[in-house]
Design an enzyme around this catalytic site. Structure first.
Site, PDB file in Angstrom:
ATOM      1  N   THR A  88       0.673  -1.064   0.050  1.00  0.00           N
ATOM      2  CA  THR A  88       0.104  -0.094  -0.087  1.00  0.00           C
ATOM      3  C   THR A  88       0.659   1.174   0.048  1.00  0.00           C
ATOM      4  O   THR A  88       1.682   1.513   0.979  1.00  0.00           O
ATOM      5  CB  THR A  88      -0.970   0.058   1.076  1.00  0.00           C
ATOM      6  OG1 THR A  88      -1.464  -1.169   1.276  1.00  0.00           O
ATOM      7  CG2 THR A  88      -1.818   1.256   0.923  1.00  0.00           C
ATOM      8  N   LYS A 164      -7.070   0.905  -3.062  1.00  0.00           N
ATOM      9  CA  LYS A 164      -6.682  -0.109  -1.912  1.00  0.00           C
ATOM     10  C   LYS A 164      -6.712   1.092  -0.853  1.00  0.00           C
ATOM     11  O   LYS A 164      -7.300   0.474   0.309  1.00  0.00           O
ATOM     12  CB  LYS A 164      -5.227  -0.481  -2.247  1.00  0.00           C
ATOM     13  CG  LYS A 164      -4.588  -1.372  -0.791  1.00  0.00           C
ATOM     14  CD  LYS A 164      -5.219  -2.401  -0.352  1.00  0.00           C
ATOM     15  CE  LYS A 164      -4.839  -2.745   0.915  1.00  0.00           C
ATOM     16  NZ  LYS A 164      -3.618  -3.108   1.129  1.00  0.00           N
ATOM     17  N   LYS A 232      -0.633   4.959   8.934  1.00  0.00           N
ATOM     18  CA  LYS A 232       0.045   5.299   7.438  1.00  0.00           C
ATOM     19  C   LYS A 232      -1.066   5.222   6.307  1.00  0.00           C
ATOM     20  O   LYS A 232      -0.915   6.300   5.653  1.00  0.00           O
ATOM     21  CB  LYS A 232       1.307   4.089   7.461  1.00  0.00           C
ATOM     22  CG  LYS A 232       1.998   4.562   6.216  1.00  0.00           C
ATOM     23  CD  LYS A 232       1.393   3.691   4.995  1.00  0.00           C
ATOM     24  CE  LYS A 232       1.708   2.178   5.169  1.00  0.00           C
ATOM     25  NZ  LYS A 232       1.357   1.322   3.827  1.00  0.00           N
TER      26      LYS A 232
END
Length: 280
Positions: A88, A164, A232
């Site tokens: 990611t 995503k 994150k």
């Protein structure tokens, strides 16, 4: 196929093992060393870029930049290789990678995956893949070995990264939704497990609700997908929203809640630990 693998965390190890078991020749590099049955370890990332394709499963933009870009690994890649980034990363960095690969004449595919380490071990990941059609066709045997389905996100690689990031944002929102629902029902005398029995068998039976309701019901948040990584990903979603000029208030709320979780020293716990801040 002759496959390279960069990054052997819990996800990368499972993917490398499944590729080897499917009959591919796999050569891997990992910053902290280690080994995987059926996989040949190589001493540098550049050596992993000498096959038909290479999959990168590194934690974030900075890790890819330090391991691949700063040492100039792309310049030494085998002609005709396809580079697949399965982790990611930010939409902006994916755009940068597209441009850098084009300069070097290397095909680039964004293919972030949906699934936790147990899903990866079973070879049942969902792959969100985007890139040039000829590159996607070439690497389809790799996806067969690691996934139960490949979702075509189109020819523009960063589209897969946006998808995503949006998926992870929605999972965090589902965790917060369950936590707020428990705060309401539990304060009125209804046990968590009884409430979750209702919602899982009526309105919300998806995997995210099943997995994370179990954590919340037991008030147990052992490491699965770390809260630090969840933070994150929510930061990446916030950045993408800002770049698009969009206000996303639910994202702001879960981003703040996840930040609280990490600041409280729970960064190594499962990201569903943020429910504890809502329920109390």
């Amino acid at each position: 196929m002759d496959i390279g693998m960069i990054g052997l965390g819990a996800m990368g190890r499972a993917m490398a093992r499944n590729l080897a078991q499917a009959g591919h020749t796999v050569k891997a590099w990992n910053r902290s060393g280690g080994s995987v049955e059926g996989v040949t370890m190589v001493p540098s990332p550049a050596e992993a870029f000498q096959g038909d394709a290479v999959l990168t499963m590194l934690s974030d933009d900075n890790a890819i930049r330090s391991v691949l870009l700063e040492p100039g690994v792309l310049k030494h890649a085998k002609p005709g290789l396809v580079h697949i980034v399965t982790s990611t990363i930010s939409v902006a960095f994916a755009r940068e990678l597209v441009a850098l690969h084009a300069v070097q004449g290397i095909d680039y595919v964004s293919a972030p995956v949906l699934g936790r380490p147990d899903v990866a071990a079973a070879g049942e990941l969902n792959v969100l893949a985007a890139g040039a059609p000829h590159a996607l066709a070439k690497i389809s045997p790799l996806f067969d070995a690691i996934s139960k389905r490949v979702w075509d996100m189109g020819a523009d690689a960063p589209t897969a990264n946006a998808a995503k990031i949006a998926c992870n944002m929605m999972i965090a929102m589902s965790i917060e939704a369950m936590a707020e629902a428990v705060a309401l029902t539990e304060s009125n005398g209804l046990a968590r497990d009884r409430f979750f029995d209702v919602i899982l068998n009526t309105l919300f039976g998806s995997r995210s609700y099943q997995v994370y309701s179990a954590n919340i019901a037991a008030n147990r948040y052992e490491a699965g997908f770390k809260a630090s990584l969840g933070l994150k990903d929510l930061r990446l979603a916030t950045e993408a929203a800002e770049q698009a000029g969009r206000a996303l208030p639910m994202l702001d709320a879960v981003h703040g809640r996840m930040a609280q979780t990490v600041e409280a020293g729970m960064g190594e716990k499962d990201w569903s630990a943020m429910a504890a801040f809502t329920i109390g």
